[in-house]
Design an enzyme around this catalytic site. Sequence first.
Site, mmCIF file in Angstrom:
data_model
loop_
_atom_site.group_PDB
_atom_site.id
_atom_site.type_symbol
_atom_site.label_atom_id
_atom_site.label_comp_id
_atom_site.label_asym_id
_atom_site.label_seq_id
_atom_site.Cartn_x
_atom_site.Cartn_y
_atom_site.Cartn_z
ATOM 1 N N GLY A 10 -13.506 -4.258 1.322
ATOM 2 C CA GLY A 10 -14.906 -3.885 1.543
ATOM 3 C C GLY A 10 -15.468 -3.019 0.436
ATOM 4 N N ARG A 54 0.823 -1.215 0.000
ATOM 5 C CA ARG A 54 0.000 0.000 0.000
ATOM 6 C C ARG A 54 0.858 1.267 0.000
ATOM 7 N NH1 ARG A 54 -4.880 -1.940 4.051
ATOM 8 N NH2 ARG A 54 -6.182 -2.838 2.420
ATOM 9 N N LYS A 56 -19.665 -18.206 3.333
ATOM 10 C CA LYS A 56 -21.094 -18.041 3.601
ATOM 11 C C LYS A 56 -21.837 -17.279 2.516
ATOM 12 C CE LYS A 56 -20.783 -18.116 8.641
ATOM 13 N NZ LYS A 56 -21.089 -17.359 9.866
#
Length: 398
Positions: free
Chosen positions: A374, A41, A198
């Site tokens: 995200g 990063r 999931k």
Amino acid sequence: MNILRFEDLVASGKARGQRVFIRADLNVPLDDAGHITEDTRIRASIPCIALALKAGAAVMVTSHLGRPTEGEFKPEDSLAPVARRMGELMGREIPVVANWVDGVRVAPGELVMLENCRVNKGEKKNNEALARKMAALCDIFVHDAFGTAHRAEASTYGIAQFAKVACAGPLLAAEIDAITKALAQPKRPLVAIVAGSKVSTKLTILQALAKNVDQLIVGGGIANTFMLAAGLSIGKSLAEADLLGEAKAVIKAMKARGAAVPIPVDVVTAKAFAADAPATVKAATDVAADDLILDIGPTTAAALAEQLKAAGTIVWNGPVGVFEFEAFAHGTETIARAIAASSAFSIAGGGDTLAAIAKYGIEKQIGYISTGGGAFLEVLEGKTLPAFEILERRAVTG
């Protein structure tokens, strides 16, 4: 997407002598001794900073690091290790400035790092007074932190609202271009791979993609739930039986569009979740009551690889098996190498996906590797990210 780009401002000479505030993503992993263990990063943020310096701007850069408590600065929250590493890479000393909200001294050609922005009270809730103070520090605000683009915070959203000029840095602009190419204007067929443990965490993504993609490949625990929905037995494999209705709805939505969710025809099973557990390849119809499905089988992997090689655009989020265990890595490796070999434009994101890309050494064969976990997932869900929204608004209203 209509946004102002920092590169265009520099090219037109409008950054010279200006105070430039860059919100970067320098949230790097540190070990217990406070040493940086991986600096991707930092390296990725340097081109924007170097561009500003070369343009003759007075440059301030900040980022969050870890999860500090607002208003309570602790030594472990400091960006000092980041400034040291960035200084080594850039060949210059980079001073770290604490308590910077009320004013910063920086001259054209100089670079300072502003201490961890998440320590400022009101940062996470996008406090207006804090955002206005940040905006007053600069002539140009540059958002170059895609990893935070899904959050409306003072240093990502509020400052963009109130700064004289707000624009996208090269990293953020590259993400916007790649996402637009993959989802808004895709070359068909558009194939999406969505895998993970999931369905519940990826359900909105699956529902959004079902409206747009030509093929939706599911993997991991998500594939097990879809196998159950297709009437197959999955033994004691990880699945979410309470979401069978949602899985069936996704299959139905795809079918109605003439598209498909391929259900595995063979799988790799074990009796225990362990790296040394004996692996057995069997037909998807032959899974025993005490079996754990830990990977897709070679026939399924080969069929999916052929479809990926014929794709026009590929969106990849998640490995299709427990690729950390060598016996159950074949499916993910086959998929990864098929994406690498495909002439399709590919965009990949998510921590496990990046780990798989690194493991198989295919970084250069992926069209675009997204840096934001995200944020990448929220884009796949079809959400408009706050950073994109405010930069678009500022491009129109000035």
